[in-house]
Scaffold this motif. Structure first.
Motif, PDB file in Angstrom:
ATOM      1  N   GLY A 195     -22.300 -19.629 -93.269  1.00 20.71           N
ATOM      2  CA  GLY A 195     -22.462 -18.330 -93.894  1.00 20.71           C
ATOM      3  C   GLY A 195     -22.249 -18.390 -95.398  1.00 20.71           C
ATOM      4  N   ARG A 221     -26.215 -14.197 -78.115  1.00 21.47           N
ATOM      5  CA  ARG A 221     -25.617 -12.859 -78.096  1.00 21.47           C
ATOM      6  C   ARG A 221     -26.130 -11.978 -76.964  1.00 21.47           C
ATOM      7  NH1 ARG A 221     -23.017 -11.918 -83.141  1.00 21.47           N
ATOM      8  NH2 ARG A 221     -22.924  -9.721 -82.593  1.00 21.47           N
ATOM      9  N   ARG A 271     -16.614 -14.482 -83.359  1.00 23.70           N
ATOM     10  CA  ARG A 271     -16.272 -14.805 -84.749  1.00 23.70           C
ATOM     11  C   ARG A 271     -15.117 -15.813 -84.801  1.00 23.70           C
ATOM     12  NH1 ARG A 271     -17.810 -15.349 -90.073  1.00 23.70           N
ATOM     13  NH2 ARG A 271     -16.152 -14.726 -91.494  1.00 23.70           N
ATOM     14  N   THR A 328     -26.180 -17.800 -89.484  1.00 23.69           N
ATOM     15  CA  THR A 328     -26.908 -17.147 -88.399  1.00 23.69           C
ATOM     16  C   THR A 328     -26.100 -16.037 -87.736  1.00 23.69           C
ATOM     17  OG1 THR A 328     -28.002 -17.475 -86.266  1.00 23.69           O
ATOM     18  CG2 THR A 328     -26.184 -18.942 -86.779  1.00 23.69           C
ATOM     19  N   TYR A 329     -26.803 -15.002 -87.393  1.00 26.62           N
ATOM     20  CA  TYR A 329     -26.258 -13.863 -86.661  1.00 26.62           C
ATOM     21  C   TYR A 329     -25.694 -14.302 -85.313  1.00 26.62           C
ATOM     22  CZ  TYR A 329     -26.909  -9.675 -83.662  1.00 26.62           C
ATOM     23  OH  TYR A 329     -26.765  -8.659 -82.758  1.00 26.62           O
ATOM     24  N   ASN A 330     -26.287 -15.325 -84.716  1.00 24.73           N
ATOM     25  CA  ASN A 330     -25.907 -15.726 -83.362  1.00 24.73           C
ATOM     26  C   ASN A 330     -24.472 -16.233 -83.260  1.00 24.73           C
ATOM     27  OD1 ASN A 330     -28.448 -15.103 -82.340  1.00 24.73           O
ATOM     28  ND2 ASN A 330     -29.256 -17.113 -82.884  1.00 24.73           N
ATOM     29  N   ASP A 382     -22.048 -15.254 -85.615  1.00 23.66           N
ATOM     30  CA  ASP A 382     -21.240 -14.347 -86.439  1.00 23.66           C
ATOM     31  C   ASP A 382     -20.889 -14.944 -87.792  1.00 23.66           C
ATOM     32  OD1 ASP A 382     -21.304 -12.208 -84.773  1.00 23.66           O
ATOM     33  OD2 ASP A 382     -19.186 -12.187 -84.278  1.00 23.66           O
ATOM     34  N   CYS A 395     -21.028 -15.049 -91.769  1.00 26.25           N
ATOM     35  CA  CYS A 395     -21.030 -13.929 -92.711  1.00 26.25           C
ATOM     36  C   CYS A 395     -21.793 -14.312 -93.979  1.00 26.25           C
ATOM     37  CB  CYS A 395     -19.590 -13.528 -93.067  1.00 26.25           C
ATOM     38  SG  CYS A 395     -19.508 -12.173 -94.258  1.00 26.25           S
ATOM     39  N   ASN A 396     -22.827 -13.544 -94.313  1.00 27.43           N
ATOM     40  CA  ASN A 396     -23.633 -13.798 -95.501  1.00 27.43           C
ATOM     41  C   ASN A 396     -23.413 -12.770 -96.611  1.00 27.43           C
ATOM     42  OD1 ASN A 396     -24.985 -16.094 -94.456  1.00 27.43           O
ATOM     43  ND2 ASN A 396     -26.392 -14.782 -93.319  1.00 27.43           N
ATOM     44  N   SER A 421     -28.411  -9.633 -97.423  1.00 23.40           N
ATOM     45  CA  SER A 421     -28.948  -9.071 -96.181  1.00 23.40           C
ATOM     46  C   SER A 421     -29.666 -10.170 -95.407  1.00 23.40           C
ATOM     47  CB  SER A 421     -29.913  -7.930 -96.483  1.00 23.40           C
ATOM     48  OG  SER A 421     -31.043  -8.417 -97.186  1.00 23.40           O
ATOM     49  N   HIS A 481     -30.375 -13.091 -92.247  1.00 23.53           N
ATOM     50  CA  HIS A 481     -29.705 -14.258 -91.685  1.00 23.53           C
ATOM     51  C   HIS A 481     -30.723 -15.361 -91.436  1.00 23.53           C
ATOM     52  CE1 HIS A 481     -31.397 -12.932 -87.828  1.00 23.53           C
ATOM     53  NE2 HIS A 481     -30.954 -11.712 -88.128  1.00 23.53           N
TER      54      HIS A 481
END
Length: 485
Positions: A40, A268, A276, A314-316, A318, A320-321, A325, A327
């Motif tokens: 992230g 997910r 996380r 990646t969102y998968n 968790d 954090c970016n 906005s 991923h």
């Protein structure tokens, strides 16, 4: 060992004498390139936007001793094409590599280690490869590395690392689906059946071993961790314990397909309040490993260290970016903007940030310049050396960079970024949007209606860049395409 493919104009020359391509005799720096997987953008604790739960003292240590690039980019929002661009310094679309399964890394392309081998470097690849090649074409030993310890696929189990694990899961077919099995060493495999065997630790230990024992040659090491890529739901107790978590139940082929299992655990498909925490435990292992590598490198003279992620978080998992906005997989900043730190004691002012726009394409020309490689013998590349930025001789905040996934494309020039998504993909809706990243880093305000001329300008840049590039090619097609040019 491969012999180097050097380009002079349109003529291919195979060089076997290293003395003819070095600019001058000098002490060659050791070079360690560390690549995290899906890290992230905000998940380093030295950053002001880092979440409070992130603790990365060793990455922070590297940043304190080096230069942090706030505007660094991968060449793709997924690892295979991004890694091909990184290792060649060339837009991977030149040989039809836009996304998973496209283009691979043709033998004809010249890599960083192929150049460095001609200067007498000992080249080591550790960890993930993922070049989407076919057979040995995918193998690091085919692309200039002298030693390889890792795996070839896009992911691998962190803890199921033996033939016994293959048997436990019902054989090779299931093991391939779940990415179980031994670690590859050159063209052989090594079993690790200890309950504490963990890829991050294994890759770290092997890296430290090479750093300590490579004494008669300059070292180029590409240390490519699979952390913090999925399956972050696999870890060992010493990393899980501080976070109060335990591993998810492993896949049972008797009760569900692997796709069903992975969609729930890795993509997910089901709620996991500890997701996380699992990511943070994986990040903790990565950070500790980097610390051991830095300790070993501190005992060697003249060592350039580069740390980066292969693409956005990646969102998968968790990741954090913040404040970006999007991923991984997307053309949003969160998919393509990456952490990048360069440290070189005695050569780089410590603890400095830069807003210069830079690319993973720049790693090759930077490495070649610091090693003194004769630039006239380098094939046409798309990257630029970062030495002027490192030495504060030049500012580059008006750089133009381009991305193309085949289903969409983007251009950044200076503060402006144009994104064109041709069809809904990876949760990114189809359409055209123009952003001023200096004023709107979150990409929330679309200015295409107000800035029609800017849209036209950036579209023309993309159209010109796209000329003479093939569409997506299979690895075999890419080999044939390269043979024609």
């Amino acid at each position: 060992m491969n012999r180097l493919k050097i380009w002079v104009g349109a003529t291919l020359i195979v060089a076997s004498n290293s003395h003819c391509i070095a600019k001058e005799n000098k002490e060659l720096p050791n070079i360690i390139l560390i690549v995290a997987d899906d890290l992230g953008y905000a998940d380093m604790s030295f950053l002001p936007q880092s979440p409070r739960e992130v603790h990365t003292p060793q990455i922070d240590r590297l940043a304190r001793n080096g230069l942090y690039f706030q505007n660094a980019y991968a060449t793709a929002s997924v690892s295979s094409p991004a890694r091909a661009g990184l290792i060649t310094g060339r837009y991977q679309q030149r040989w039809g590599n836009y996304w998973f399964g496209h283009g691979g890394l043709p033998d004809r392309e010249v890599t960083i280690p192929e150049y460095l081998s001609q200067l007498g470097y000992f080249n080591v690849k550790i960890g993930k490869t993922h070049m989407n090649g076919v057979g040995d074409a995918d193998h690091p030993l085919r692309h200039g590395f002298h030693e390889f310890f890792g795996f070839l696929d896009h992911t691998h189990s962190y803890i199921h690392l033996s033939h016994k694990d293959i048997e436990r899961i019902g054989g090779e077919k299931n093991a391939k689906l779940a990415h179980y099995g031994p670690i590859t060493h050159n063209y052989s495999t090594i079993d690790y059946d200890d309950e504490n065997a963990y890829t991050t630790d294994l890759f770290t230990d092997k890296a430290v071993q090479y750093i300590r024992h490579t004494k008669t040659q300059p070292l180029f090491m590409f240390l490519s961790y699979n952390a913090v890529h999925h399956p972050t739901y696999e870890n060992i107790d010493k990393y899980n314990r501080p976070y109060g978590i335990k591993n998810q139940e492993p896949w049972n082929p008797q009760t569900e397909s692997y796709n069903e299992y992975h969609n729930k655990k890795g993509l997910r498909g089901e709620a996991d309040p500890s997701r996380r925490l699992r990511y943070l435990a994986c990040l903790d292992a990565l950070d500790k490993g980097i610390g051991k590598v830095l300790d070993a490198a501190d005992k060697k003279r003249n060592t350039l260290i580069i740390f980066m992620s292969d693409n956005g978080g990646t969102y998968n998992t968790d990741a954090c970016n913040t404040p970006l906005s999007g991923h991984k997989f997307q053309l949003k900043e969160g998919g393509i903007r990456i952490p990048l730190i360069i440290s070189w004691k005695g050569q780089i002012q410590a603890g400095v940030n830069t807003e210069d726009i830079v690319s993973a394409l720049d790693i090759m020309p930077t490495v070649l310049e610091v090693s003194g490689f004769n630039q006239q013998l380098v094939r046409e590349i798309d990257g630029q050396s970062l030495l002027p930025t490192i030495k504060k001789e030049k500012s580059n905040t008006n750089r133009t960079l381009i991305w193309d996934t085949n289903w969409g494309w983007a251009v950044r020039k200076g503060d402006w970024k144009l994104v064109v998504v041709k069809k809904n993909r990876q949760a990114e809706p189809a359409g055209t949007a123009l952003y001023n990243l200096k004023e709107d880093i979150r990409e929330e305000v679309d200015l295409k209606e107000k800035e029609v001329e800017k849209v036209k300008e950036l579209t023309e840049i993309y159209s010109k860049w796209k000329q003479n590039k093939p569409g997506p090619l299979t690895p075999q097609d890419a080999q044939r395409f390269e043979a024609k040019i």
